[in-house]
Design a protein around this motif. Structure first.
Motif, short mmCIF file in Angstrom:
data_model
loop_
_atom_site.label_atom_id
_atom_site.label_comp_id
_atom_site.label_asym_id
_atom_site.label_seq_id
_atom_site.Cartn_x
_atom_site.Cartn_y
_atom_site.Cartn_z
N THR A 68 -6.37 -12.17 -0.92
CA THR A 68 -4.94 -11.92 -0.95
C THR A 68 -4.72 -10.43 -1.11
O THR A 68 -5.37 -9.78 -1.93
N LEU A 69 -3.81 -9.89 -0.30
CA LEU A 69 -3.46 -8.47 -0.35
C LEU A 69 -2.06 -8.38 -0.91
O LEU A 69 -1.12 -8.94 -0.37
N SER A 70 -1.94 -7.66 -2.03
CA SER A 70 -0.66 -7.54 -2.71
C SER A 70 -0.49 -6.12 -3.18
O SER A 70 -1.17 -5.21 -2.72
N GLY A 71 0.40 -5.91 -4.10
CA GLY A 71 0.57 -4.53 -4.54
C GLY A 71 1.71 -4.36 -5.52
O GLY A 71 2.01 -5.26 -6.26
N GLY A 72 2.34 -3.27 -5.30
CA GLY A 72 2.67 -2.41 -4.20
C GLY A 72 2.91 -3.21 -2.93
O GLY A 72 3.34 -4.34 -2.94
N ASP A 73 2.64 -2.55 -1.84
CA ASP A 73 2.83 -3.18 -0.55
C ASP A 73 1.68 -2.79 0.37
O ASP A 73 1.55 -1.63 0.73
N PRO A 74 0.86 -3.79 0.77
CA PRO A 74 -0.22 -3.49 1.70
C PRO A 74 0.28 -2.92 3.03
O PRO A 74 -0.46 -2.24 3.73
N MET A 75 1.53 -3.18 3.37
CA MET A 75 2.11 -2.69 4.62
C MET A 75 2.74 -1.30 4.47
O MET A 75 3.38 -0.80 5.39
N HIS A 76 2.58 -0.68 3.30
CA HIS A 76 3.06 0.69 3.10
C HIS A 76 2.36 1.60 4.09
O HIS A 76 1.18 1.39 4.42
#
Length: 180
Positions: A68-76
């Motif tokens: 899982t890619l999360s954050g923040g925003d991986p699409m930043h």
């Protein structure tokens, strides 16, 4: 790209036991965000080839469903190139493991439908975001909205956020929600 943490064995960030990469950098700044320290893209550790190796090694455990890619925003904008490389590598190494990605962007702001690419609507950042979609299974999209918070919802914080089956959406060329 920088990241804040790598969590093993999460069950809150997608279906099954998951490895979670917490990316730094977010421009959405949602009110009551659970992870404000992730907004600054300079926070955390440098994302390197060793980080990718560590992720690949952690995913080798059979009980881990996926990443899982999360954050923040991986699409930043500071993250999309490395996230694309990571997703591509994970899918090459583990085609049966799922990749979930959380973003404050809406799917429609990322996706470039087939036969609609023109010089007018294409830039590298948007192209990389679109390429990431080709390598992930589930996208949880939309900003967190404090007024729409609902703790009964699985895998998301507010009712405006959607859990999208990305590969079915790309096949059908219309939004298809994920069914758990």
């Amino acid at each position: 790209m920088k990241y804040l943490d790598l969590t093993t064995c999460s069950i809150a960030d997608g279906k099954g036991f998951r490895l979670v990469l917490w990316c730094s950098g977010c421009e959405h700044h949602c009110e009551a965000c659970q992870n404000e320290q992730s907004w600054d893209c300079n926070n955390g550790y440098e994302f390197t080839d060793k980080t990718i190796e560590s992720i690949i090694n952690e995913l080798s455990d059979e009980y881990i469903y996926g990443l899982t890619l999360s954050g923040g925003d991986p699409m930043h904008k500071n993250n999309v190139l490395e996230i694309f490389k990571l997703c591509k590598k994970v899918k090459e190494q583990y085609p049966n493991k799922t990749i979930w990605l959380y973003t404050g962007y809406r799917f429609e702001d990322i996706w470039i439908p087939k036969n609609s690419v023109t010089n007018a609507n294409f830039d590298l950042e948007r192209g990389l975001r679109n390429d990431i979609l080709n390598h992930i299974d589930v996208l949880v999209d939309g900003r967190y909205v404090k007024e729409l918070r609902d703790i009964a919802l699985p895998f998301r914080g507010s009712s405006n956020q959607r859990i999208i089956d990305v590969q079915k959406t790309l096949q059908e060329q219309k939004i298809v929600l994920f069914e758990s």
